[in-house]
Design an enzyme around this catalytic site. Structure first.
Site, mmCIF file in Angstrom:
data_model
loop_
_atom_site.group_PDB
_atom_site.id
_atom_site.type_symbol
_atom_site.label_atom_id
_atom_site.label_comp_id
_atom_site.label_asym_id
_atom_site.label_seq_id
_atom_site.Cartn_x
_atom_site.Cartn_y
_atom_site.Cartn_z
ATOM 1 N N GLU A 27 0.824 -1.224 0.000
ATOM 2 C CA GLU A 27 0.000 0.000 0.000
ATOM 3 C C GLU A 27 0.853 1.267 0.000
ATOM 4 O OE1 GLU A 27 -1.471 1.876 3.429
ATOM 5 O OE2 GLU A 27 -1.055 0.181 4.759
ATOM 6 N N LYS A 161 -3.437 -1.903 15.829
ATOM 7 C CA LYS A 161 -2.849 -0.994 16.804
ATOM 8 C C LYS A 161 -3.864 -0.689 17.892
ATOM 9 C CE LYS A 161 0.390 1.767 15.002
ATOM 10 N NZ LYS A 161 0.727 2.670 13.931
HETATM 11 N N1 PSU Z 1 -2.661 1.558 10.883
HETATM 12 C C1 PSU Z 1 -1.337 1.612 11.045
HETATM 13 N N2 PSU Z 1 -0.559 2.214 10.103
HETATM 14 C C2 PSU Z 1 -1.111 2.771 8.973
HETATM 15 C C3 PSU Z 1 -2.534 2.707 8.811
HETATM 16 C C4 PSU Z 1 -3.257 2.080 9.781
HETATM 17 O O1 PSU Z 1 -0.846 1.121 12.052
HETATM 18 O O2 PSU Z 1 -0.384 3.329 8.129
HETATM 19 C C5 PSU Z 1 -3.154 3.278 7.568
HETATM 20 C C6 PSU Z 1 -3.498 2.162 6.551
HETATM 21 O O3 PSU Z 1 -3.315 2.672 5.237
HETATM 22 C C7 PSU Z 1 -4.980 1.924 6.809
HETATM 23 C C8 PSU Z 1 -5.456 3.314 7.130
HETATM 24 O O4 PSU Z 1 -5.668 1.354 5.711
HETATM 25 O O5 PSU Z 1 -4.401 3.883 7.899
HETATM 26 C C9 PSU Z 1 -6.765 3.318 7.877
HETATM 27 O O6 PSU Z 1 -7.245 4.616 7.947
HETATM 28 P P1 PSU Z 1 -8.749 4.892 8.476
HETATM 29 O O7 PSU Z 1 -8.707 4.560 9.937
HETATM 30 O O8 PSU Z 1 -8.985 6.343 8.196
HETATM 31 O O9 PSU Z 1 -9.650 3.993 7.680
#
Ligand code: PSU
Ligand code: MN
Length: 308
Positions: A27, A161
């Site tokens: 990604e 996380k």
């Molecule tokens: N969690 C992490 N590192 C990240 C992300 C999530 O520990 O870089 C990033 C990933 O790209 C994930 C996105 O798909 O954040 C999720 O964002 P949201 O909570 O806005 O859906």
């Protein structure tokens, strides 16, 4: 066809897919919004090499000037790592990026969707999104979960996380019939830590067993769902859950104090944690992404070997 027109697959990736060889999607939100420069571009380059060393072809995914790219060259990686105005794009943002010719870094959800369009079945990342703490009032649930419920791609992460509600995230994944596997551990990992206080929904040991599960999911049963493979961070790089907990609480407090909501929540929390741990969390983050790239490539090779 519109989808074909907007999909640009690197020749090396296209060749591997045509021949049924192993490909691993990667990604780009983790590059643009998940880690600071220059560690982000170093990580992205190194992870591609790890995938190659394991005998698979890496395909980093992003939207560049309105076209969905599958496989990026060095210059593109550098742009994503340095340009301050790259949009964070989840699946619902893809139509807008394509329609307006914009550039976006893809989240787990958007990367899964583009990987599936290209025919890639295995994807490595750091952590997936999930149900945010307090979601019962904010409704903040990552579209990563929606995508796992509908798109047949296996996502190797280091778990979830603890900025998120891990228990509720696992409940949502169960409701969506998404297989959740932990590699070689009985505990569900929480990104920086090998444990989370929750057990592994199911355990498998190694790439061959995991490839068999993918074959059972998509081919034997015809389930059109993603698969979540949680790969615990290597013990040497681990930050114990008790140590990181205070940092995360502090990050959540300042999030509330600054009134940050919506798509900015996750990048804000990630940056705050890096700042508060003086870079130690960044080292852990890089170590776990490496570890995930290794396992994902091994899984992709094992799955290709099944000829499924
Ligand atoms: N969690 C992490 N590192 C990240 C992300 C999530 O520990 O870089 C990033 C990933 O790209 C994930 C996105 O798909 O954040 C999720 O964002 P949201 O909570 O806005 O859906
Ligand atoms: Mn959100």
């Amino acid at each position: 066809m519109m989808a074909a027109m907007s999909l640009v697959v690197q020749p090396e990736v296209a060749d591997a897919l045509r021949d049924g060889r192993a490909v691993v999607a990667l990604e780009s939100t983790i590059i643009s919004h998940g880690m600071p420069f220059p560690q982000n571009v170093e990580m992205a380059t190194e992870v591609e090499q790890i995938v190659r060393d394991e005998g698979a072809v890496p395909a980093t995914i992003a939207v560049l000037d309105g076209r969905c790219h599958v496989g990026l060259d060095e210059a593109c990686l550098h742009t994503l790592a340095t340009s301050g105005d790259v949009v964070k794009a989840t699946t619902r943002d893809l139509p807008w990026l394509i329609a307006t010719g914009r550039t976006g870094a893809t989240t787990v959800a958007a990367t899964m969707r583009i990987a599936a369009l290209a025919g890639i079945r295995v994807f490595a990342t750091g952590g997936i999104g999930g149900v945010h703490r307090g979601a019962s009032s904010t409704f903040d649930v990552s579209a990563d979960l929606t995508e796992l419920a509908t798109t047949p791609v296996a996502v190797v992460s280091a778990g979830i996380k603890s900025i998120l509600d891990i228990g509720l995230t696992l409940e949502r994944l169960e409701t969506a019939s998404v297989p959740v596997i932990v590699n070689a551990s009985d505990d569900f990992p929480s990104f920086y830590s090998r444990t989370s206080g929750l057990p592994a929904p199911r355990r498998l040991d190694g790439a061959v067993e995991i490839a068999r599960l993918l074959d059972a999911t998509w081919n034997a049963l015809g389930l059109r769902v993603g698969v979540s493979i949680a790969n615990p961070i290597p013990a040497a790089a681990e930050i114990p859950a008790g140590e990181i907990a205070a940092v995360i609480e502090h990050a959540l407090d300042s999030l509330a104090a600054e009134g940050i909501t919506g798509q900015e929540v996750t990048p804000y929390l990630l940056a705050h944690v890096v700042e508060q741990t003086g870079g130690r969390s960044l080292e852990a983050n890089i170590a776990l992404v490496r570890n995930n790239a290794t396992l994902a490539a091994q899984v992709a090779v094992a799955y290709a070997g099944l000829g499924a």
